[in-house]
Design a protein around this motif. Structure first.
Motif, short mmCIF file in Angstrom:
data_model
loop_
_atom_site.label_atom_id
_atom_site.label_comp_id
_atom_site.label_asym_id
_atom_site.label_seq_id
_atom_site.Cartn_x
_atom_site.Cartn_y
_atom_site.Cartn_z
N ARG A 297 32.19 46.02 38.95
CA ARG A 297 31.18 46.02 40.01
C ARG A 297 31.70 45.37 41.29
O ARG A 297 31.39 45.80 42.39
CB ARG A 297 29.95 45.28 39.47
N PHE A 298 32.48 44.30 41.13
CA PHE A 298 32.89 43.53 42.31
C PHE A 298 34.36 43.72 42.69
O PHE A 298 34.80 43.21 43.71
CB PHE A 298 32.60 42.05 42.09
N GLU B 283 43.69 40.06 45.11
CA GLU B 283 43.54 38.81 45.86
C GLU B 283 42.21 38.78 46.62
O GLU B 283 41.59 37.74 46.73
CB GLU B 283 44.71 38.66 46.85
N GLN B 284 41.79 39.93 47.12
CA GLN B 284 40.60 39.95 47.95
C GLN B 284 39.33 40.31 47.18
O GLN B 284 38.31 40.64 47.78
CB GLN B 284 40.81 40.90 49.13
N SER B 285 39.38 40.26 45.86
CA SER B 285 38.11 40.40 45.12
C SER B 285 38.07 39.38 43.99
O SER B 285 37.65 38.24 44.22
CB SER B 285 37.84 41.82 44.66
N SER B 286 38.57 39.71 42.79
CA SER B 286 38.42 38.73 41.72
C SER B 286 39.27 37.49 41.98
O SER B 286 38.90 36.38 41.63
CB SER B 286 38.78 39.34 40.37
N GLY B 287 40.41 37.66 42.65
CA GLY B 287 41.21 36.50 43.05
C GLY B 287 41.94 35.82 41.91
O GLY B 287 42.53 34.76 42.09
N THR B 288 41.88 36.40 40.74
CA THR B 288 42.57 35.78 39.61
C THR B 288 42.79 36.84 38.54
O THR B 288 42.05 37.81 38.45
CB THR B 288 41.76 34.62 39.01
N LEU C 84 35.56 34.44 49.53
CA LEU C 84 34.99 35.78 49.39
C LEU C 84 33.54 35.72 48.91
O LEU C 84 32.82 36.71 48.96
CB LEU C 84 35.81 36.60 48.39
N SER D 42 36.75 34.82 42.01
CA SER D 42 36.21 34.57 43.34
C SER D 42 34.79 35.07 43.46
O SER D 42 33.95 34.47 44.13
CB SER D 42 37.06 35.30 44.38
N ILE D 43 34.55 36.19 42.82
CA ILE D 43 33.25 36.83 42.97
C ILE D 43 32.93 37.54 41.67
O ILE D 43 33.83 38.01 40.98
CB ILE D 43 33.27 37.77 44.18
N GLY E 41 32.57 35.05 29.79
CA GLY E 41 31.34 35.63 30.35
C GLY E 41 31.60 36.71 31.37
O GLY E 41 30.69 37.37 31.85
N GLU E 42 32.86 36.90 31.76
CA GLU E 42 33.17 37.94 32.74
C GLU E 42 33.37 39.27 32.01
O GLU E 42 34.40 39.52 31.42
CB GLU E 42 34.44 37.57 33.52
N GLU F 30 27.74 45.06 47.67
CA GLU F 30 27.19 43.94 46.88
C GLU F 30 28.03 42.67 46.99
O GLU F 30 27.53 41.58 46.73
CB GLU F 30 27.07 44.34 45.41
N ASN F 31 29.30 42.81 47.37
CA ASN F 31 30.16 41.62 47.41
C ASN F 31 29.71 40.59 48.46
O ASN F 31 29.77 39.40 48.22
CB ASN F 31 31.62 41.99 47.70
N LEU G 264 31.09 43.77 34.99
CA LEU G 264 30.97 42.86 36.12
C LEU G 264 32.22 42.94 36.98
O LEU G 264 32.16 42.99 38.21
CB LEU G 264 30.79 41.43 35.59
N VAL H 288 37.88 35.01 32.40
CA VAL H 288 36.96 33.88 32.39
C VAL H 288 35.85 34.20 31.39
O VAL H 288 35.41 35.34 31.30
CB VAL H 288 36.38 33.67 33.80
#
Lengths: 414, 414
Positions: free
Chosen positions: A45-46, A26-31, B185, B157-158, A37-38, A86-87, A42, A35
């Motif tokens: 990294r985040f 929830e507190q980074s990619s959030g999904t 975020l 999100s990021i 291109g993800e 980096e976030n 990547l 997607v």
């Protein structure tokens, strides 16, 4: 890449590992939807990372409302989660939204408290921190190491005119006090406009400094909207003041930091509203994490309550808070703990015994003003109490050795 | 003299009347010691007043730690307390310190939540409030009355670069969306610096506006330290953006108000961290009070969660929050409720049935991006869902009438 980590005390009806992963997600990619291109790199990294899990007890009643446990069991644990620098870079509000944001909404938790956080060394290059700290506050007040700064609060909190306040300040200054502060309820009242109050009080303090070479530090409550705070700050500087106070929770982080960044006045951080953020054992933020945020923002003095205070907080919690403030952060970021609430000197030996420090701003109200020998006796009694504390002398013995402290014990020592 | 009043939900082991008086005393004179020169009139002028007490149930376990009841009973009540406007004037941070300050520390309470507050008419002369409000946000996006603004959030999100984000924005803009926002975020990440993101996204939005006469509103997350926020705001203005987002709890009141006061961009207020302030039923602040503070500060859009959301909040609470936002304050101070979290259109009929309004910013993530007919189908499905809602058509019927909404029901309708 450097990482920021946060430690939480959690409770969940689910497996602890699964709940921790929900928080990190929830507190980074959030999904969890892929997607276009993800790439995996990547994402790596985040993504927030669950660094450790320490399982604690299981209970049968949830601490706060959330998902209901099918088994009737709620598991508690200490978990640590980390994010790459980096976030969000060096941006305190976005760091807070990451470490303390929507995670409090997650239904998988029936308890969640941010206990601590660690920032990497590079933060020291981006945050100047407290402009004065403990050493600077000692220099501004002329109080050498070996005893705390002795301070008091103007009471009644609200109602006195600038002239009445200045008269009281004169009494306190002549009594030998080191520090005085506005109450947090006193900003600019109808009968005590901020500018007039500063003028009247600083006249007394400056006159005393000219005579005695001791400039008492007065924390004027500048808390207000941004532009008014800046004007209030200017007013204090213009009149030769050395300190400004802000209600940090009410003003908020961005506003407080903007004011701290001026670095001309010591900043007295009042944490009123703190109970809302901390009083529940399994919701909110612990002081260990809280004080780090405000040291990064640059406050020089921070409230920690006091031993045997009149509020709800336990002595153990107060001791932990003092220790947290005195633990160096990034090699410095000194902040002076402000001890207050129901203090009269009788708590000094216990405060010292448990914290082994005099790097405190020690505040007493009635203990000074209502002392049988007047405010001068009250200030003297507090200095004596701290001498006794440092010497390892008990309250009972000290009451026999020191006349003024003895009178305090008779009056307040119940 | 005008007064400000606050209503609290309290729990106490003492007599409710006595506990209410402790709160009023602590939050005004702050002392019961008589001070020379303090007249009865002066005390009367600045004292907080207990206006009403409505007793509720008695329970046998305290909600939060505090004084222990000798009888084992803890009394709950709704109390209203008032203060003269003379105490702090028009100063939101000091008002908060008065209404929400040290009272959370009072040991006489084992529960305390600020439920509501009332400010006097003269506040309208000192606080400009939202610059755009509901009507202004409709004008900026070209969405006429009768349906909500349809919006979405960039996910993940990021992690995405400005170019990747702009590509996604292009898809969404062409799909007919009204509003898009950064995740909270996402401030300025290593691979998506704020300025570059604004530039890439606004190029897409401006090009689409030139062709279609519809300018999609993008809420760029400007949350940061004060100076950086101002620069971020400038960047959005320079590129022709119409909206800025702030994490209001993380930035804080003084900072948010300072930004709102610029009045060039609609302000999207993200309330992440809200659970910390509200999740416990007897600690913190209720949304009714909370939203008034932010309307005074001047935000144009404010998050309220959504019906059948993925978080812990109940539908009843969400409905109350929407109603609170839509209740005029001081004759206006319009704020648009932002409905989000797990929304896909299926909740539209229930949202409308319970709130009877379309003055919403209705946000869906997966409901748009993961729609079987692509994002354009997703946006269409949401518009159809709201048409059905307004027409009083059920989800089942609407699924038969509208093709795209029918596909949504098939995919998300569990």
């Amino acid at each position: 890449m450097e990482r920021i980590s946060a430690t939480y005390y959690i409770e969940t009806p689910y497996e602890v590992e699964a709940a921790a992963q929900v928080l990190a997600g929830e507190q980074s990619s959030g999904t969890f939807v892929a997607v276009p291109g993800e790439t995996a790199e990547l994402k790596q990294r985040f993504a927030a990372r669950v660094e450790s899990i320490e399982k604690l007890e299981t209970v049968s009643h949830p601490a706060i409302p959330g998902a209901v446990s099918a088994s009737g069991q709620y598991h508690r644990a200490i978990i640590t989660v980390s994010w790459s620098i980096e976030n969000f870079g060096y941006n305190l509000p976005t760091m807070i939204s990451t470490l303390q944001g929507n995670l409090y909404e997650i239904t998988q938790f029936t308890g969640l408290k941010l206990m601590d956080l660690e920032v990497p060394a590079s933060f020291a290059e981006h945050f100047d921190g407290p402009a004065f700290g403990i050493q600077g506050c000692r220099e501004l007040t002329g109080v050498e190491e070996g005893r705390p700064l002795i301070g008091t609060i103007i009471k009644p909190s609200i109602g006195m005119s600038p002239e009445e306040t200045a008269t009281l300040v004169k009494t306190l200054v002549e009594a030998g006090i080191d520090f005085i502060k506005d109450d947090e309820l006193m900003g600019s009242a109808a009968n005590s406009p901020f500018g007039k109050r500063v003028e009247a009080i600083m006249k007394v303090i400056n006159a005393h400094a000219d005579k005695s070479d001791k400039k008492v530090m007065y924390a004027f409550n500048i808390s207000d909207e941004m532009d008014s705070m800046q004007r209030n700050y200017d007013t204090v500087v213009q009149h030769g003041g050395t300190c400004a106070m802000m209600s940090i929770n009410s003003v908020g982080l961005a506003g407080v930091k903007k004011i701290c960044d001026r670095r001309e006045l010591a900043i007295h951080a009042h944490r009123n509203g703190w109970g809302m953020l901390n009083r529940h054992p399994l919701l909110g933020i612990d002081f260990r994490a809280y004080q780090k945020l405000w040291r990064l923002a640059g406050v020089d003095q921070l409230h920690v309550n006091g031993i045997k205070n009149k509020f709800w907080e336990s002595d153990d919690s107060v001791v932990r808070s003092i220790e947290a403030c005195l633990t160096p952060m990034l090699g410095g970021y000194e902040v002076m703990p402000v001890v207050s609430s129901g203090q009269w000197g009788g708590q000094a030996p216990e405060t010292y015994r448990r914290t082994n420090t005099t790097d405190l701003l020690y505040m007493a109200g009635g203990g000074i003003m209502a002392h049988p020998a007047g405010p001068a006796g009250g200030v003297k009694a507090l200095q004596q109490a701290w001498q006794a504390a440092v010497d390892g002398v008990s309250v009972e013995e000290a009451a026999k050795i020191y006349k003024e402290f003895g009178l305090s014990v008779e009056k307040f020592g119940q």
